[in-house]
Design a protein around this motif. Structure first.
Motif, PDB file in Angstrom:
ATOM      1  N   ASP A  67       0.829  -1.212   0.000  1.00 15.21           N
ATOM      2  CA  ASP A  67       0.000   0.000   0.000  1.00 15.21           C
ATOM      3  C   ASP A  67       0.863   1.261   0.000  1.00 15.21           C
ATOM      4  N   GLU A  68       1.960   1.243   0.745  1.00 14.03           N
ATOM      5  CA  GLU A  68       2.859   2.401   0.759  1.00 14.03           C
ATOM      6  C   GLU A  68       3.503   2.615  -0.609  1.00 14.03           C
ATOM      7  N   LEU A  69       3.833   1.520  -1.293  1.00 13.83           N
ATOM      8  CA  LEU A  69       4.397   1.643  -2.637  1.00 13.83           C
ATOM      9  C   LEU A  69       3.384   2.287  -3.583  1.00 13.83           C
ATOM     10  N   ILE A  70       2.139   1.857  -3.509  1.00  9.35           N
ATOM     11  CA  ILE A  70       1.085   2.404  -4.373  1.00  9.35           C
ATOM     12  C   ILE A  70       0.891   3.889  -4.086  1.00  9.35           C
ATOM     13  N   THR A  71       0.849   4.246  -2.814  1.00  7.27           N
ATOM     14  CA  THR A  71       0.686   5.650  -2.431  1.00  7.27           C
ATOM     15  C   THR A  71       1.861   6.481  -2.920  1.00  7.27           C
ATOM     16  N   MET A  72       3.064   5.950  -2.779  1.00 11.88           N
ATOM     17  CA  MET A  72       4.272   6.668  -3.187  1.00 11.88           C
ATOM     18  C   MET A  72       4.291   6.898  -4.704  1.00 11.88           C
ATOM     19  N   VAL A  73       3.789   5.950  -5.473  1.00 18.20           N
ATOM     20  CA  VAL A  73       3.732   6.127  -6.927  1.00 18.20           C
ATOM     21  C   VAL A  73       2.782   7.278  -7.269  1.00 18.20           C
TER      22      VAL A  73
END
Length: 175
Positions: free
Chosen positions: A98-104
């Motif tokens: 989820d953090e990766l998706i948000t960061m993108v």
């Protein structure tokens, strides 16, 4: 798989064999993404030296560089690099999917300190919209005591990432 006829480990000689041996010593095998460079032995050696130096940097810098690689790979649609860097962010730095998706969606949410966040946003601008770079961008980094040399090194590294992603994608490199 690779569209080009790369040098496999059993066929390596000279500089390529010596570099492959070093890579195997660190990783246990030679990833396909590095084998692609076997077509330019000096390029392989240079690329490997850059990878080795990244592993001796402090953890915050390693995390920053991994986040940068991940976000550049996302923007440039390099599936090979996305998986590798996502794995590092999750396994080495404790990030979640989820953090990766948000960061993108919003790179400013990357789990970095203020200085590294500023460097990240600048580097992504270099990668994705280089014509938009202006003196205000440079002044912002200088205000954080980042030297012109460091700004140029970051821009070079970012451009190198873009080039590497393009090559890996173009030649369909997969492990």
């Amino acid at each position: 798989m690779c569209l080009l006829n790369i040098v496999e480990e059993n066929d390596a000689t000279g500089v390529v064999k010596a570099t492959y041996d070093e890579i195997k010593g660190m990783f246990g095998a030679v990833p396909a993404g590095l084998k692609m460079w076997s077509l330019l032995p000096d390029g392989l050696q240079h690329h490997w030296e850059g990878i080795k130096t990244s592993f001796v940097k402090d953890m915050e810098t390693q995390k920053f560089e991994t986040v940068l690689r991940y976000l550049v790979s996302e923007a440039k649609e390099c599936e090979y690099c996305l998986g590798f860097n996502a794995g590092m962010l999750i396994n080495n730095f404790g990030m979640t999917q989820d953090e990766l998706i948000t960061m993108v969606k919003d790179p400013s949410t990357a789990p970095l300190d203020e200085k590294h966040t500023s460097l990240l946003l600048f580097a992504l601008k270099v990668a994705n919209e280089p014509t938009a770079i202006n003196s205000a961008d440079i002044d912002k980094l200088r205000a954080l005591n980042i030297s012109d040399k460091a700004i140029f090194e970051l821009s070079y590294m970012t451009s190198y990432l873009v080039m590497s992603d393009a090559l890996l994608t173009a030649f369909k490199v997969q492990d």
